[in-house]
Design an enzyme around this catalytic site. Structure first.
Site, PDB file in Angstrom:
ATOM      1  N   ASP B  14       0.876  -1.175   0.000  1.00 54.17           N
ATOM      2  CA  ASP B  14       0.000   0.000   0.000  1.00 54.17           C
ATOM      3  C   ASP B  14       0.909   1.220   0.000  1.00 54.17           C
ATOM      4  O   ASP B  14       2.109   1.110   0.255  1.00 54.17           O
ATOM      5  CB  ASP B  14      -0.876  -0.012   1.261  1.00 54.17           C
ATOM      6  CG  ASP B  14      -1.808   1.188   1.321  1.00 54.17           C
ATOM      7  OD1 ASP B  14      -2.445   1.494   0.306  1.00 54.17           O
ATOM      8  OD2 ASP B  14      -1.885   1.838   2.384  1.00 54.17           O
ATOM      9  N   SER B  15       0.329   2.380  -0.262  1.00 56.43           N
ATOM     10  CA  SER B  15       1.124   3.597  -0.176  1.00 56.43           C
ATOM     11  C   SER B  15       1.543   3.891   1.270  1.00 56.43           C
ATOM     12  O   SER B  15       2.505   4.604   1.495  1.00 56.43           O
ATOM     13  CB  SER B  15       0.324   4.781  -0.728  1.00 56.43           C
ATOM     14  OG  SER B  15      -0.882   4.918  -0.022  1.00 56.43           O
ATOM     15  N   TYR B  46      -0.664   8.330  -2.470  1.00 53.96           N
ATOM     16  CA  TYR B  46      -0.734   8.131  -3.917  1.00 53.96           C
ATOM     17  C   TYR B  46      -1.950   8.872  -4.505  1.00 53.96           C
ATOM     18  O   TYR B  46      -1.954   9.222  -5.680  1.00 53.96           O
ATOM     19  CB  TYR B  46      -0.900   6.640  -4.258  1.00 53.96           C
ATOM     20  CG  TYR B  46       0.361   5.793  -4.184  1.00 53.96           C
ATOM     21  CD1 TYR B  46       1.568   6.282  -3.696  1.00 53.96           C
ATOM     22  CD2 TYR B  46       0.329   4.460  -4.613  1.00 53.96           C
ATOM     23  CE1 TYR B  46       2.701   5.479  -3.637  1.00 53.96           C
ATOM     24  CE2 TYR B  46       1.459   3.661  -4.562  1.00 53.96           C
ATOM     25  CZ  TYR B  46       2.647   4.160  -4.072  1.00 53.96           C
ATOM     26  OH  TYR B  46       3.766   3.355  -4.027  1.00 53.96           O
ATOM     27  N   GLY B  47      -2.956   9.110  -3.662  1.00 48.87           N
ATOM     28  CA  GLY B  47      -4.267   9.551  -4.151  1.00 48.87           C
ATOM     29  C   GLY B  47      -4.325  10.936  -4.776  1.00 48.87           C
ATOM     30  O   GLY B  47      -5.297  11.285  -5.430  1.00 48.87           O
ATOM     31  N   CYS B  77      -4.125  -1.259  -2.184  1.00 48.59           N
ATOM     32  CA  CYS B  77      -4.229   0.194  -2.289  1.00 48.59           C
ATOM     33  C   CYS B  77      -5.145   0.451  -3.473  1.00 48.59           C
ATOM     34  O   CYS B  77      -4.886  -0.031  -4.582  1.00 48.59           O
ATOM     35  CB  CYS B  77      -2.841   0.772  -2.540  1.00 48.59           C
ATOM     36  SG  CYS B  77      -2.833   2.511  -3.034  1.00 48.59           S
ATOM     37  N   ASN B  78      -6.225   1.179  -3.216  1.00 49.79           N
ATOM     38  CA  ASN B  78      -7.197   1.398  -4.286  1.00 49.79           C
ATOM     39  C   ASN B  78      -6.622   2.224  -5.420  1.00 49.79           C
ATOM     40  O   ASN B  78      -6.899   1.960  -6.584  1.00 49.79           O
ATOM     41  CB  ASN B  78      -8.438   2.094  -3.724  1.00 49.79           C
ATOM     42  CG  ASN B  78      -9.348   1.140  -3.004  1.00 49.79           C
ATOM     43  OD1 ASN B  78     -10.281   0.623  -3.583  1.00 49.79           O
ATOM     44  ND2 ASN B  78      -9.070   0.876  -1.742  1.00 49.79           N
ATOM     45  N   THR B  79      -5.809   3.233  -5.100  1.00 51.86           N
ATOM     46  CA  THR B  79      -5.250   4.084  -6.144  1.00 51.86           C
ATOM     47  C   THR B  79      -4.307   3.267  -7.029  1.00 51.86           C
ATOM     48  O   THR B  79      -4.374   3.341  -8.265  1.00 51.86           O
ATOM     49  CB  THR B  79      -4.522   5.286  -5.517  1.00 51.86           C
ATOM     50  OG1 THR B  79      -5.442   5.981  -4.664  1.00 51.86           O
ATOM     51  CG2 THR B  79      -4.029   6.237  -6.575  1.00 51.86           C
ATOM     52  N   GLU B 158      -5.001   8.707   9.366  1.00 52.88           N
ATOM     53  CA  GLU B 158      -3.557   8.601   9.635  1.00 52.88           C
ATOM     54  C   GLU B 158      -3.160   9.352  10.914  1.00 52.88           C
ATOM     55  O   GLU B 158      -2.238   8.963  11.608  1.00 52.88           O
ATOM     56  CB  GLU B 158      -2.740   9.104   8.434  1.00 52.88           C
ATOM     57  CG  GLU B 158      -2.896   8.222   7.201  1.00 52.88           C
ATOM     58  CD  GLU B 158      -1.599   7.533   6.767  1.00 52.88           C
ATOM     59  OE1 GLU B 158      -0.530   7.950   7.195  1.00 52.88           O
ATOM     60  OE2 GLU B 158      -1.706   6.558   5.997  1.00 52.88           O
ATOM     61  N   CYS B 190     -11.211   2.931  -0.520  1.00 49.56           N
ATOM     62  CA  CYS B 190      -9.898   3.344  -0.018  1.00 49.56           C
ATOM     63  C   CYS B 190      -9.660   2.515   1.238  1.00 49.56           C
ATOM     64  O   CYS B 190     -10.552   2.415   2.080  1.00 49.56           O
ATOM     65  CB  CYS B 190      -9.900   4.836   0.327  1.00 49.56           C
ATOM     66  SG  CYS B 190      -8.371   5.386   1.135  1.00 49.56           S
ATOM     67  N   THR B 191      -8.475   1.916   1.333  1.00 50.50           N
ATOM     68  CA  THR B 191      -8.241   0.990   2.448  1.00 50.50           C
ATOM     69  C   THR B 191      -8.194   1.673   3.818  1.00 50.50           C
ATOM     70  O   THR B 191      -8.230   1.009   4.835  1.00 50.50           O
ATOM     71  CB  THR B 191      -6.928   0.197   2.233  1.00 50.50           C
ATOM     72  OG1 THR B 191      -5.888   1.116   1.904  1.00 50.50           O
ATOM     73  CG2 THR B 191      -7.102  -0.809   1.118  1.00 50.50           C
ATOM     74  N   HIS B 192      -8.121   3.002   3.831  1.00 49.79           N
ATOM     75  CA  HIS B 192      -8.193   3.705   5.110  1.00 49.79           C
ATOM     76  C   HIS B 192      -9.627   3.801   5.639  1.00 49.79           C
ATOM     77  O   HIS B 192      -9.849   3.955   6.838  1.00 49.79           O
ATOM     78  CB  HIS B 192      -7.690   5.147   4.977  1.00 49.79           C
ATOM     79  CG  HIS B 192      -6.210   5.286   4.904  1.00 49.79           C
ATOM     80  ND1 HIS B 192      -5.508   5.028   3.758  1.00 49.79           N
ATOM     81  CD2 HIS B 192      -5.290   5.667   5.831  1.00 49.79           C
ATOM     82  CE1 HIS B 192      -4.219   5.251   3.986  1.00 49.79           C
ATOM     83  NE2 HIS B 192      -4.063   5.649   5.224  1.00 49.79           N
TER      84      HIS B 192
END
Lengths: 271, 271
Positions: B14-15, B46-47, B77-79, B158, B190-192
């Site tokens: 992931d980023s 990355y987004g 990571c979705n992006t 974050e 988005c994984t967050h």
């Protein structure tokens, strides 16, 4: 006596768009100087990165600007100034200016009375570096400095969310320590934060004076560059903008950020 | 019939810390597999970056994991999944899985009735790529998809600001289009975002079902890896964590994010 005028541009850089607040101040302070602005948008933000990485990025950015034949370098990024300035000065043979020392000088100039209570807000990396506290202690040893990182302010500004009620509440919650126990002077230790100045003022009230480094940077630049700044009556060449990624987004954010600043073209470069 | 077991680890990246929500699901889904996690923390997020840059980063990350001799790769990571998957698959000889298709399959499985109203939220880059809408249209051509970028959700997670009143208000303001005109299923693209699930549920109410891709990724991984996943009763080796910068911050954010996940050591690598 007249001095030969140095026609080379001045380089100014930031991790992203934040440094444009400083550029704007320099543009009005130096109406005939030409500037090259570089936003390291591929690697923004610097504020959550390690000191070694910020130093490496800062040197790479400076190398690009040196290749553009600049006569001076302004690190218009608090994180880069806090962590990268000594390495940058060792690396460059031209004058290099950061934003920390000018900001501290402005803050000290505003202190009155016996309390000398100064607050500093910035990114994680800037606050962890303790650069403001150290610089202030050199100027006013008895100064009481309290530092606070406000990392969510940068994305709020970059996304243009400054006038949402949630952002006003975020500012209040973030600055709670300075509401409960006020400071006389608050240094906005991040070039994004001046955009939030009216919102911060609403929260802190008139007892706290805010300092943003941009104006003081212009004065310091004048002192630093010296005789080369005795200006002829020539026209300024256009300002050049470079980014390391996502030029369209840079233009978009800059337009929200500083609508009065005309950005004609933005070139993408690889460092 | 028994298959030879492939003892190589599975790579997941992931980023930053977001992919840990996927890793956690994979750890319980595959109790004997060993994983190597890489967070590209030097270049997060990355987004907000351009498609070309995200692709370049994704390939660099994959090359590192390939050098660790992984048998499969999960872009958690979705992006990266939205913008880098075709290039990644062309680059790698091992199976590669993203999070977009599994998320869409899960969403489609939840649709009932005639309306088929699906919402997708994600970063600027993911939403601009239109990857979810295209993937959903392949599965259910009559699907009505509405997409919305919620870029401030990542920094809120974050920074661990999930339980502040300002964050709850930010979520409400961000999702206003889905409050005014509800969807049946909302994909957390988005994984967050799964970290904000209870807060989002409070805002959207029980009429909207949320999909996070993590569980569906585990099922897809099982299908993809096939026979190599018939597991012996061996012990799992410890999970290895790598980042490209700021290991201490990664551990700190991860601990807030997923306190149940044990992270012993985090190594910093240069890509």
């Amino acid at each position: 006596m007249s001095y030969p005028y140095d026609h080379r541009p001045i380089g100014i850089f930031d991790s992203g768009v934040g440094g444009l607040t400083v550029l704007q101040e320099l543009l009005s302070g130096f109406p005939r100087e030409t500037f090259i602005y570089l936003g390291d948008t591929a690697r923004v933000p610097y504020g959550t990165k390690s000191p070694a990485t910020v130093q490496r990025y800062t040197i790479q950015v400076a190398e690009f600007l040196l290749r553009q034949n600049v006569k001076g370098l302004v690190a218009a990024c608090n994180t880069a100034s806090a962590l990268g300035l000594p390495a940058l000065r060792a690396h460059c043979s031209i004058p290099v200016l950061g934003v920390i020392e000018p900001g501290c000088q402005a803050a000290v100039g505003l202190l009155r009375g016996e309390k000398n209570r100064v607050g500093v807000i910035g990114t994680h990396a800037t606050i962890a570096s303790d650069a403001y506290a150290r610089s202030l202690a050199l100027l006013v040893p008895e100064c009481q400095v309290r530092s606070l990182s406000c990392p969510l302010f940068v994305p709020v500004v970059e996304e243009g969310w400054t006038s949402y009620p949630s952002s006003q509440l975020l500012i209040r919650e973030s600055l709670q320590p300075f509401i409960d126990d006020p400071v006389d002077v608050l240094i906005l230790g991040c070039t994004h934060y001046p955009i939030l100045k009216p919102k911060i003022a609403q929260v802190l009230g008139s007892g706290t004076t805010m300092v943003d480094s941009a104006q003081e940077v212009a004065l310091a630049l004048n002192r630093m560059m010296g005789a080369g700044f005795i200006l002829p009556a020539s026209q300024r060449e256009s300002i050049r903008f470079f980014v390391t990624d996502a030029a369209a987004r840079f233009r978009e954010v800059a337009a929200r950020f500083l609508p009065q600043l005309e950005i004609k073209t933005v070139d993408v470069v690889d460092l």
